[in-house]
Design a protein around this motif. Sequence first.
Motif, PDB file in Angstrom:
ATOM      1  N   PRO A  21     -14.843  -0.333  45.528  1.00  0.00           N
ATOM      2  CA  PRO A  21     -13.633  -0.450  46.371  1.00  0.00           C
ATOM      3  C   PRO A  21     -13.405   0.750  47.294  1.00  0.00           C
ATOM      4  CG  PRO A  21     -13.142  -0.881  44.049  1.00  0.00           C
ATOM      5  CD  PRO A  21     -14.500  -0.260  44.102  1.00  0.00           C
ATOM      6  N   LEU A  22     -14.131   1.850  47.119  1.00  0.00           N
ATOM      7  CA  LEU A  22     -13.894   3.056  47.898  1.00  0.00           C
ATOM      8  C   LEU A  22     -14.446   2.929  49.314  1.00  0.00           C
ATOM      9  CD1 LEU A  22     -14.775   5.783  45.227  1.00  0.00           C
ATOM     10  CD2 LEU A  22     -12.519   4.871  45.808  1.00  0.00           C
ATOM     11  N   SER A  23     -13.937   3.767  50.213  1.00  0.00           N
ATOM     12  CA  SER A  23     -14.458   3.803  51.572  1.00  0.00           C
ATOM     13  C   SER A  23     -15.855   4.402  51.566  1.00  0.00           C
ATOM     14  CB  SER A  23     -13.542   4.650  52.459  1.00  0.00           C
ATOM     15  OG  SER A  23     -13.555   6.004  52.029  1.00  0.00           O
ATOM     16  N   HIS A  24     -16.549   4.284  52.692  1.00  0.00           N
ATOM     17  CA  HIS A  24     -17.924   4.779  52.771  1.00  0.00           C
ATOM     18  C   HIS A  24     -17.990   6.281  52.500  1.00  0.00           C
ATOM     19  CE1 HIS A  24     -22.050   5.226  54.129  1.00  0.00           C
ATOM     20  NE2 HIS A  24     -21.651   6.193  54.966  1.00  0.00           N
ATOM     21  N   GLU A  25     -17.057   7.046  53.074  1.00  0.00           N
ATOM     22  CA  GLU A  25     -17.082   8.501  52.899  1.00  0.00           C
ATOM     23  C   GLU A  25     -16.838   8.888  51.441  1.00  0.00           C
ATOM     24  OE1 GLU A  25     -14.715  12.546  54.345  1.00  0.00           O
ATOM     25  OE2 GLU A  25     -14.178  10.578  55.172  1.00  0.00           O
ATOM     26  N   TRP A  26     -15.853   8.229  50.813  1.00  0.00           N
ATOM     27  CA  TRP A  26     -15.557   8.545  49.416  1.00  0.00           C
ATOM     28  C   TRP A  26     -16.689   8.109  48.501  1.00  0.00           C
ATOM     29  CZ3 TRP A  26     -11.866  11.671  47.682  1.00  0.00           C
ATOM     30  CH2 TRP A  26     -10.797  11.957  48.522  1.00  0.00           C
ATOM     31  N   LYS A  27     -17.325   7.022  48.846  1.00  0.00           N
ATOM     32  CA  LYS A  27     -18.489   6.607  48.047  1.00  0.00           C
ATOM     33  C   LYS A  27     -19.590   7.657  48.123  1.00  0.00           C
ATOM     34  CE  LYS A  27     -18.090   1.559  48.473  1.00  0.00           C
ATOM     35  NZ  LYS A  27     -18.677   0.341  49.104  1.00  0.00           N
ATOM     36  N   LEU A  28     -19.903   8.081  49.335  1.00  0.00           N
ATOM     37  CA  LEU A  28     -21.025   8.991  49.556  1.00  0.00           C
ATOM     38  C   LEU A  28     -20.745  10.373  48.974  1.00  0.00           C
ATOM     39  CD1 LEU A  28     -23.813   9.125  50.960  1.00  0.00           C
ATOM     40  CD2 LEU A  28     -22.627   9.970  52.983  1.00  0.00           C
ATOM     41  N   LYS A  29     -19.634  10.982  49.408  1.00  0.00           N
ATOM     42  CA  LYS A  29     -19.320  12.332  48.964  1.00  0.00           C
ATOM     43  C   LYS A  29     -18.856  12.363  47.508  1.00  0.00           C
ATOM     44  CE  LYS A  29     -18.137  14.078  53.556  1.00  0.00           C
ATOM     45  NZ  LYS A  29     -17.109  14.743  54.395  1.00  0.00           N
ATOM     46  N   GLY A  30     -18.117  11.336  47.118  1.00  0.00           N
ATOM     47  CA  GLY A  30     -17.657  11.289  45.731  1.00  0.00           C
ATOM     48  C   GLY A  30     -18.806  11.165  44.761  1.00  0.00           C
ATOM     49  N   LYS A  31     -19.782  10.345  45.090  1.00  0.00           N
ATOM     50  CA  LYS A  31     -20.942  10.178  44.211  1.00  0.00           C
ATOM     51  C   LYS A  31     -21.761  11.465  44.149  1.00  0.00           C
ATOM     52  CE  LYS A  31     -24.437   6.745  43.103  1.00  0.00           C
ATOM     53  NZ  LYS A  31     -23.921   6.659  41.738  1.00  0.00           N
ATOM     54  N   ALA A  32     -21.894  12.156  45.301  1.00  0.00           N
ATOM     55  CA  ALA A  32     -22.625  13.417  45.312  1.00  0.00           C
ATOM     56  C   ALA A  32     -21.920  14.465  44.445  1.00  0.00           C
ATOM     57  CB  ALA A  32     -22.761  13.925  46.746  1.00  0.00           C
ATOM     58  N   ALA A  33     -20.593  14.509  44.516  1.00  0.00           N
ATOM     59  CA  ALA A  33     -19.843  15.467  43.716  1.00  0.00           C
ATOM     60  C   ALA A  33     -19.935  15.153  42.233  1.00  0.00           C
ATOM     61  CB  ALA A  33     -18.379  15.463  44.151  1.00  0.00           C
ATOM     62  N   ILE A  34     -19.860  13.872  41.894  1.00  0.00           N
ATOM     63  CA  ILE A  34     -19.933  13.479  40.491  1.00  0.00           C
ATOM     64  C   ILE A  34     -21.328  13.719  39.928  1.00  0.00           C
ATOM     65  CG2 ILE A  34     -19.882  11.457  38.959  1.00  0.00           C
ATOM     66  CD1 ILE A  34     -17.512  10.469  40.667  1.00  0.00           C
ATOM     67  N   ASP A  35     -22.349  13.468  40.733  1.00  0.00           N
ATOM     68  CA  ASP A  35     -23.710  13.786  40.285  1.00  0.00           C
ATOM     69  C   ASP A  35     -23.867  15.293  40.086  1.00  0.00           C
ATOM     70  OD1 ASP A  35     -24.475  11.179  40.292  1.00  0.00           O
ATOM     71  OD2 ASP A  35     -25.349  11.213  42.300  1.00  0.00           O
ATOM     72  N   GLY A  36     -23.185  16.071  40.919  1.00  0.00           N
ATOM     73  CA  GLY A  36     -23.279  17.519  40.790  1.00  0.00           C
ATOM     74  C   GLY A  36     -22.565  18.050  39.567  1.00  0.00           C
ATOM     75  N   ILE A  37     -21.448  17.392  39.180  1.00  0.00           N
ATOM     76  CA  ILE A  37     -20.669  17.876  38.035  1.00  0.00           C
ATOM     77  C   ILE A  37     -20.972  17.083  36.771  1.00  0.00           C
ATOM     78  CG2 ILE A  37     -18.345  17.969  37.073  1.00  0.00           C
ATOM     79  CD1 ILE A  37     -17.311  18.931  39.657  1.00  0.00           C
ATOM     80  N   GLY A  38     -20.948  15.747  36.887  1.00  0.00           N
ATOM     81  CA  GLY A  38     -21.066  14.911  35.694  1.00  0.00           C
ATOM     82  C   GLY A  38     -22.312  15.153  34.878  1.00  0.00           C
ATOM     83  N   SER A  39     -23.459  15.000  35.514  1.00  0.00           N
ATOM     84  CA  SER A  39     -24.714  15.138  34.780  1.00  0.00           C
ATOM     85  C   SER A  39     -24.933  16.569  34.309  1.00  0.00           C
ATOM     86  CB  SER A  39     -25.887  14.706  35.675  1.00  0.00           C
ATOM     87  OG  SER A  39     -25.743  13.353  36.024  1.00  0.00           O
ATOM     88  N   ARG A  40     -24.699  17.538  35.218  1.00  0.00           N
ATOM     89  CA  ARG A  40     -24.953  18.932  34.858  1.00  0.00           C
ATOM     90  C   ARG A  40     -24.009  19.422  33.767  1.00  0.00           C
ATOM     91  NH1 ARG A  40     -25.465  22.521  40.239  1.00  0.00           N
ATOM     92  NH2 ARG A  40     -24.445  20.795  41.277  1.00  0.00           N
ATOM     93  N   PHE A  41     -22.720  19.098  33.890  1.00  0.00           N
ATOM     94  CA  PHE A  41     -21.761  19.558  32.892  1.00  0.00           C
ATOM     95  C   PHE A  41     -21.928  18.818  31.572  1.00  0.00           C
ATOM     96  CE2 PHE A  41     -18.187  22.405  34.101  1.00  0.00           C
ATOM     97  CZ  PHE A  41     -18.764  22.908  35.243  1.00  0.00           C
ATOM     98  N   GLY A  42     -22.302  17.550  31.634  1.00  0.00           N
ATOM     99  CA  GLY A  42     -22.490  16.798  30.394  1.00  0.00           C
ATOM    100  C   GLY A  42     -23.680  17.282  29.597  1.00  0.00           C
ATOM    101  N   LYS A  43     -24.851  17.314  30.249  1.00  0.00           N
ATOM    102  CA  LYS A  43     -26.075  17.695  29.547  1.00  0.00           C
ATOM    103  C   LYS A  43     -26.126  19.199  29.258  1.00  0.00           C
ATOM    104  CE  LYS A  43     -28.681  13.904  31.639  1.00  0.00           C
ATOM    105  NZ  LYS A  43     -29.791  13.518  32.532  1.00  0.00           N
ATOM    106  N   SER A  44     -25.942  20.015  30.294  1.00  0.00           N
ATOM    107  CA  SER A  44     -25.993  21.464  30.102  1.00  0.00           C
ATOM    108  C   SER A  44     -24.836  21.941  29.229  1.00  0.00           C
ATOM    109  CB  SER A  44     -25.950  22.182  31.450  1.00  0.00           C
ATOM    110  OG  SER A  44     -27.026  21.766  32.266  1.00  0.00           O
ATOM    111  N   GLY A  45     -23.668  21.321  29.399  1.00  0.00           N
ATOM    112  CA  GLY A  45     -22.519  21.699  28.583  1.00  0.00           C
ATOM    113  C   GLY A  45     -22.763  21.425  27.110  1.00  0.00           C
ATOM    114  N   GLY A  46     -23.364  20.268  26.816  1.00  0.00           N
ATOM    115  CA  GLY A  46     -23.685  19.962  25.424  1.00  0.00           C
ATOM    116  C   GLY A  46     -24.653  20.968  24.825  1.00  0.00           C
TER     117      GLY A  46
END
Length: 486
Positions: free
Chosen positions: A395-420
């Motif tokens: 449902p997000l706009s193109h910009e929020w999809k693109l930048k939001g996904k990049a930000a989540i990939d930058g935080i989600g995966s790194r903080f989840g795996k490295s944080g654990g």
Amino acid sequence: MLLFICFNYSLLRNLKDTVVVTAVASGAEAIPFIKVWFMLPMAVILTYVFTKLSNRFTQEHVFYIMISGFLCVFALFAYVLYPLRDIIHPHQTADYLQTILPPGCAGFLSAFRNWSFTIFYVMSELWSSIVMHVLFWGFANEVTKISEARYYYSFLGVFSNVAAILAGSLGFYFSNIEFNPSIPFGNDAWEQALISIITIAILLGILTMLIFRWMNCKVLNVPDYEDIHKAAKPVQLKKKMSIKESFEYLSQSKYLLCIAAVVVGYNFSINVVEVIWKDKLHELYPDPKGFNICLNEVTIMVGIISTCMSMGMAFMIGRYGWTWTALITPLTLLVTSAGFFIFMFWQEELSTFAIAVSGMTPLAIAVFFGGAHNTLSKAMKYSVFDGTKEMAFIPLSHEWKLKGKAAIDGIGSRFGKSGGSAVLQGFLIFFASLSASAPYIAVILTAVIFVWIYAVKSLGKQFNEISSLEPEESKPLPEILAEVKA
């Protein structure tokens, strides 16, 4: 090609865990140290090597060079390093360091002591990142049109699940074979099984390159695929978001923060419980054969359950809506992790009850719940979890999809795996063992899962408001799934 690559990944994933956890003076506590101090730098190095090779050679040649490098390392380990492990491993130096370093550094010393096993672990883990995601999917994206991808990519997912089932079955078979003195290699049954498994992986890697060569000669020899046969031109790409930039961007949207919390919660949960479970699995099965048999049984179940859940996902979303479908993963992990820690903490108190009811010891029941957690978390990753997470971006706009996904990939995966891994390392340094650290880790894990559940519920409300798709009045399922795949 995908079948062989995924087959090798599943086969090597179980083998690397068995080799490291059951090694001399080692255990599951070595895994967090290997992931942070060895695997992360090697991933950076291989990514840099891939970039340099891509600027100099064609995509076809880079494919051969990278896979050949992996296969050479596997061959060196199986035929040279592993048979000479007692000679080349610095046991005396590690024993001395163990007397002067804190007990919490035992995991790092295990990785150093069994350095050839550490190399094999790192390269086996990076097979997924480099060969599967970078080489194969990079090639697939080049030769597949968008109109074809929505049909073929879902079909390719079936091969990933089938590969896991076949790899688990083959690993189970070799782990049950008795020692055969007529075989010209191996001093015991486990060494013969290890060399046989790696030999099969090498042969399938060679076969993958032969298929790739045939495709380039017979299929991709038309002008439409001319770019594949040229070296890539160096281009100035926009740099990946830093941690600070990712936080700043996500802070602008509660919706994106909820998605980030979901991704962090999942990656943190599976990484933390998996390491402690392997520690208890080693306690139950101290020999490499029994340990590897159990891991391969889990791999088989992951393939079966993932296939079934992938086929049933459309029904679940249509019948129960996005929110309840997304809640399946955290609720399942909450129940299985609770069972795992309960029978782990109160083994003596529950011993009589457990044996009377199930005929198993509390340790065996704890390992069962940990195995269920490991199995279901991975099976849901490729079906329910990924499907609902990616659907939340629609449902997000193109910009929020693109930048939001990049930000989540930058935080989600790194903080989840490295944080654990960081949390496990911190407790290991302080308490010196996973068993002593487990109660505190369980509290943190429970809090993370509850935050995950809250984020899913909040995200579900926002998702329905933005998309105006109530569960009972949603779009036809084929349209929703087509949008997700696209």
